[in-house]
Design an enzyme around this catalytic site. Structure first.
Site, PDB file in Angstrom:
ATOM      1  N   GLU A 237       0.819  -1.218   0.000  1.00 13.33           N
ATOM      2  CA  GLU A 237       0.000   0.000   0.000  1.00 13.33           C
ATOM      3  C   GLU A 237       0.854   1.270   0.000  1.00 13.33           C
ATOM      4  OE1 GLU A 237      -0.170  -2.587   1.994  1.00 13.33           O
ATOM      5  OE2 GLU A 237      -2.205  -3.161   2.528  1.00 13.33           O
TER       6      GLU A 237
ATOM      7  N   THR B 241      13.143 -42.013  -1.346  1.00 13.43           N
ATOM      8  CA  THR B 241      13.671 -41.228  -2.475  1.00 13.43           C
ATOM      9  C   THR B 241      15.072 -40.711  -2.170  1.00 13.43           C
ATOM     10  OG1 THR B 241      11.442 -40.609  -3.104  1.00 13.43           O
ATOM     11  CG2 THR B 241      13.211 -39.196  -3.917  1.00 13.43           C
TER      12      THR B 241
ATOM     13  N   ALA C  87       6.027 -36.835 -11.128  1.00  7.75           N
ATOM     14  CA  ALA C  87       6.135 -36.983 -12.577  1.00  7.75           C
ATOM     15  C   ALA C  87       5.888 -38.448 -12.899  1.00  7.75           C
ATOM     16  CB  ALA C  87       7.531 -36.571 -13.052  1.00  7.75           C
TER      17      ALA C  87
ATOM     18  N   GLY D 278       8.636 -39.670  -2.487  1.00  8.14           N
ATOM     19  CA  GLY D 278       8.226 -40.559  -3.545  1.00  8.14           C
ATOM     20  C   GLY D 278       6.806 -41.076  -3.388  1.00  8.14           C
ATOM     21  N   PRO D 279       6.513 -42.157  -4.087  1.00  5.44           N
ATOM     22  CA  PRO D 279       5.157 -42.684  -4.131  1.00  5.44           C
ATOM     23  C   PRO D 279       4.581 -43.102  -2.776  1.00  5.44           C
ATOM     24  CG  PRO D 279       6.597 -43.847  -5.673  1.00  5.44           C
ATOM     25  CD  PRO D 279       7.451 -42.851  -4.980  1.00  5.44           C
TER      26      PRO D 279
ATOM     27  N   TRP E 297      15.213 -39.968 -17.310  1.00  8.36           N
ATOM     28  CA  TRP E 297      14.288 -39.006 -16.734  1.00  8.36           C
ATOM     29  C   TRP E 297      12.909 -39.289 -17.284  1.00  8.36           C
ATOM     30  CZ3 TRP E 297      15.926 -36.087 -12.893  1.00  8.36           C
ATOM     31  CH2 TRP E 297      17.277 -35.757 -12.814  1.00  8.36           C
TER      32      TRP E 297
ATOM     33  N   ARG F 110      11.125 -24.823  -6.523  1.00  6.24           N
ATOM     34  CA  ARG F 110      12.006 -24.982  -5.349  1.00  6.24           C
ATOM     35  C   ARG F 110      12.454 -23.608  -4.853  1.00  6.24           C
ATOM     36  NH1 ARG F 110      16.234 -29.864  -6.935  1.00  6.24           N
ATOM     37  NH2 ARG F 110      14.717 -31.572  -6.849  1.00  6.24           N
TER      38      ARG F 110
ATOM     39  N   ARG G 195      18.425 -25.076  -8.988  1.00  6.00           N
ATOM     40  CA  ARG G 195      19.551 -24.799  -9.887  1.00  6.00           C
ATOM     41  C   ARG G 195      19.069 -24.077 -11.151  1.00  6.00           C
ATOM     42  NH1 ARG G 195      20.469 -29.699  -7.639  1.00  6.00           N
ATOM     43  NH2 ARG G 195      19.679 -30.955  -9.361  1.00  6.00           N
TER      44      ARG G 195
ATOM     45  N   CYS H  81      -2.930  -3.636   7.048  1.00  8.31           N
ATOM     46  CA  CYS H  81      -2.662  -3.902   8.464  1.00  8.31           C
ATOM     47  C   CYS H  81      -2.855  -2.631   9.271  1.00  8.31           C
ATOM     48  CB  CYS H  81      -1.239  -4.427   8.636  1.00  8.31           C
ATOM     49  SG  CYS H  81       0.026  -3.239   8.186  1.00  8.31           S
TER      50      CYS H  81
END
Ligand SMILES: NC(=O)c1ccc[n+]([C@@H]2O[C@H](COP(=O)([O-])OP(=O)(O)OC[C@H]3O[C@@H](n4cnc5c(N)ncnc54)[C@H](OP(=O)(O)O)[C@@H]3O)[C@@H](O)[C@H]2O)c1
Length: 381
Positions: free
Chosen positions: A60, A206, A164, A308-309, A180, A194, A217, A83
């Protein structure tokens, strides 16, 4: 005092712009909310602002300063209720009153019950007209600040579960080969996520199988930021020789272990510079809920969980996932032994299966991203 009115059609359009401005703070502002603001004279935008991080000016006052002399008698549109308390910077309500703003449009009210409506009351008491958005407009205004709002309402971070998988829902071949599944575009988007998250987490399975670094990265990470790396590791099995532990001195690493973890392993992990939080439960939904509480206590407002799963299935079954980000690659892995993306019990009926509300579907190279909320932002009313 009569209840606040609603924004006009034109103000609703400008609120969308304020939401876009708020998004610029994503990844910089935690533990503050991302907020955007626009100053209007008639239908003309004369100032814009957004909050860019703790200790820096709120949206603001930034928009007010950008408007200069045009601010007197103008309308201020802000995504979140201004606020009325003094934190690291002064109260925004006072800056609005001092600037001579005539009307304020608020996208969403303060998430904290004890201060909700306080900013509106202070402004109205000073003779400023206030309108508060509702429905889809309010939901959009809350979206940029979703991590803060979730944390404020529940004490836990907003959980984004990213996986994925192949077209047939597999995350590895039967021999364990995983690299991949998704292409470079999807992987580079994950690095951006990330960078925008307060924490990045994986299950111990994992961490052992992939030996990841979990750093962002090839993306710009704002000075002094960088997600806390987290391993959900009830039995403190994380190898001392892992890439995560090897870099714990330079990049923060938190292992969340349970009550049965061997204390000598916990000590050995701590000696490397890793932090270890201990939960009271060692498995199941209680462990995961307590792990999220532990992150919340550290002011982690957003966590990107990358599998992971087993952990993915358990988080879904514990109803701890806020946002699902599913990358589907155009391959069929097949085979009876190739693991599926979400393990565990799974849904008994299709109607009970976690479902993304209004999914966003996006092409990432040859892959497809399906992403969205499994439930409204916590505290949304
Ligand atoms: N394609 C993708 O998106 C993707 C993403 C990540 C991983 N992966 C692949 O998935 C494989 C590893 O998956 P994974 O399922 O074995 O490992 P995981 O889900 O990463 O970790 C499983 C472990 O997490 C711990 N855990 C924590 N909370 C739990 C809970 N509530 N319920 C059950 N376990 C909990 C357990 O450790 P304890 O046994 O010590 O109790 C469990 O064995 C690797 O091949 C990896 O490459 C693929």
């Amino acid at each position: 005092m009569s209840p606040p009115g609603r924004p006009s059609a034109s103000e609703r359009t400008h609120l969308i712009r304020a939401c876009e401005l708020a998004e610029r703070g994503r990844g910089h502002v935690s533990p503050n909310p991302a907020v955007g603001a626009v100053v209007l004279r008639g239908d003309q935008v004369v100032g814009e602002g957004w909050h860019d991080g703790p200790g820096l000016a709120h949206a603001e006052p930034v928009a007010i300063a950008a408007a200069g002399d045009a601010v007197r008698g103008a309308t201020l549109i802000c995504t979140l209720e201004p606020c009325s308390h003094t934190g690291r910077t002064g109260p925004c309500t006072q800056a609005i009153i001092d600037a001579g703003i005539a009307r304020v449009v608020v996208g969403a009210l303060d998430p904290l019950e004890r201060t909700r409506g306080e900013g509106v009351r202070v402004l109205e008491a000073a003779g400023i007209e206030v309108a508060v958005a509702d429905g889809e407009d309010a939901a959009r205004a809350r979206e940029a600040a979703s991590a803060f709002l979730t944390w404020a309402a529940t004490g836990r971070p907003e959980v984004i579960l990213k996986m994925a998988a192949s077209l047939d829902g597999r995350v590895a071949t039967r021999t364990g080969n995983t690299r991949w599944i998704s292409g470079p575009e999807a992987r580079s988007l994950v690095h951006r996520w990330r960078a925008e998250s307060d924490a990045v987490a994986v299950g111990i399975g994992t961490a052992v199988a992939d030996d990841p670094m979990l750093t962002a990265r090839d993306v710009e990470v704002p000075e002094g930021r960088g997600a806390l790396r987290v391993v959900l590791d009830p039995h403190a099995r994380l190898p001392l020789t892992s890439a995560l532990v090897g870099s714990a001195g330079e990049v923060p690493l938190l292992v969340i272990a349970g009550p049965d973890a061997d204390s000598s392993r916990v000590d050995a992990l701590r000696a490397t510079g890793a932090e270890v939080d201990l939960t009271a439960a060692d498995h199941g939904p209680e462990y995961l809920a307590q792990a999220m509480d532990a992150l919340g206590r550290r002011e982690v407002q957003s966590v990107l969980v990358e599998g992971g799963p087993t952990v993915a299935g358990a988080l879904l079954e514990a109803d701890l996932v806020d946002v699902l980000a599913w990358v589907v690659a155009p391959i069929v892995i097949g085979g009876d032994g190739a693991p599926m993306a979400a393990r565990g019990h799974g849904a008994d009926a299709i109607a009970d299966a976690p479902r993304i509300r209004s999914p966003r579907v996006e092409r990432l190279g040859d892959d497809v991203l399906v992403m969205g909320r499994l439930r409204p932002i916590a505290g949304e009313g």
